[in-house]
Enzyme design. Sequence first.
Site, short mmCIF file in Angstrom:
data_model
loop_
_atom_site.label_atom_id
_atom_site.label_comp_id
_atom_site.label_asym_id
_atom_site.label_seq_id
_atom_site.Cartn_x
_atom_site.Cartn_y
_atom_site.Cartn_z
N GLY A 147 3.54 4.20 -7.88
CA GLY A 147 4.62 3.92 -6.94
C GLY A 147 5.12 5.18 -6.27
O GLY A 147 4.46 6.20 -6.29
N GLU A 171 0.60 7.18 -10.43
CA GLU A 171 -0.04 7.34 -9.13
C GLU A 171 1.02 7.00 -8.10
O GLU A 171 1.40 5.84 -7.94
CB GLU A 171 -1.27 6.44 -9.00
CG GLU A 171 -2.20 6.84 -7.88
CD GLU A 171 -1.87 6.11 -6.59
OE1 GLU A 171 -1.04 6.65 -5.81
OE2 GLU A 171 -2.41 5.04 -6.36
N CYS A 184 -2.67 3.84 -0.31
CA CYS A 184 -1.95 5.04 -0.74
C CYS A 184 -2.67 6.33 -0.36
O CYS A 184 -2.04 7.39 -0.32
CB CYS A 184 -1.69 5.00 -2.23
SG CYS A 184 -3.17 4.86 -3.24
#
Length: 506
Positions: free
Chosen positions: A226, A248, A282
């Site tokens: 997050g 992560e 991400c």
Amino acid sequence: MKDEKVPKNLATQLDSAFIRKEPFGLVLIIAPWNYPLNLSLEPLVGALAAGNCVLLKPSEISKSTEKVLAEVLPRYLDQSCFAVVLGGPQETGQLLEHKFDYIFFTDPATSPGQGLPAATLTDKEGNCGSRGARVLCCSYRFPGGGSTRRRKPGGCLTTLHHHTPKLGGLWAPAPQDRGCRGKAGRPPEASFYARSPRQSVQRPMDRQKLLRHNLLTSPGLSFLIGSPRVGKIVMAAAAKHLTPVTLELGGKNPCYVDDNCDPQTVANRVAFFRYFNSGQTCVAPDYILCSPEMQARLLPALQSAITRFYGEDPQSSPDLGRIISEKNFQRLRGLLSCGRVAIGGQSDESDRYIAPTVLVDVQETEPVMQEEIFGPILPIMNVGSLDEAIDFINRREKPLALYTFSNSNQVVKRVLAQTSSGGFCGNDGFMHMTVASLPFGGVGASGMGSYHGKFSFDTFSHHRACLLRRPGLEKVYALRYPPHTPRNLSVLLMAMETRSCSCALL
């Protein structure tokens, strides 16, 4: 897993030295919504392969996948080694109040705390407690036997019969109990123990702490992903119990484009990786750093690539996804007011559609440069030189990924050498993610720890240092005992130096 032999020093030549990979115990995996299947199963496989039992918490934001995981996984995996828990942010907040042996977190751009509150477990499809948390299995057991409690769908606790748990596994079948049934009208499928599948002795449990004891009491490894803000919350909760974590956390991934490169090749690759999954990745390139001259060459190339990929009307393209939620849509639409829209900029609230967009004339202080975008928006920042680009990158938090495009290997290697990031790729997007022999993870504000391939196995394993020595040869080993003479000390120092030696004097 076979023990890993290690080199020995002269003093241990007759001994057996090795590393044994052992499971942490019960693993908690909190999975994200942007790749809900991949990022649930990949750590799940690594954790199970390492010998752990797993509590999997899918994201409640990707509702359809969450439901599929909860319904399908029990058909193909042994339910004695895993469970799926369903719940929302409040439940995860309560989950983090409990003691874990390790925490692994993955949850991009969402509020903290997906999970399950204490003492609110029910069977499959059963609603549980006032907050609606659900879990596949619902019975609690205490080591050494004793009462267990369950929460009925209505929310009240009931005391059940006495159990004498077996030592055969983390979970064992529970007797049917008519007092606790979910909507499916079935008895609970399993009871939970607070122990690892390789532990021969169960952990002691104070029965007075009944309300705090459930499946979440001692998960061995919890895997989290997050934002840095959420990561700090998770670390603060873990620190209360000295629990290690793997995080992560994403971040703003820079993409430096040198003047010495083909703009169309760069545009093709940047556009593909930026707008893949509508930018909800991400490791996607978050912004471009380039000279004003390269920007002028890059803009028409980006427009050409976007049109070729998604057509004249990207909204009708089957290859362009939508924004996951109304909340994220509104956040992204607000970012369209930053700088000036050079390409795209259209949006449709009813369809949660935002066109592939490129922003120019962006200031570093604007919101689009202060937060991870996580959408199909690509700002371009102008820099005057490679030095300025490197300084810009190093002023900010360390990103999860960093990209450099240049025909000059020296430029690519210089950016690699003078910056820090979780991962790096020269002249392409996040292709490094596809190499199973490379670890994936962040550094600094973008996370800590890594996984993928064998790195997942290593992450979910305790590396136990082991030395097995024979009971004899005491006269030889007595050299290390006091009183210490200069001669004895010099011999000991020489014997403890690591070297390749077949001599077996000690």
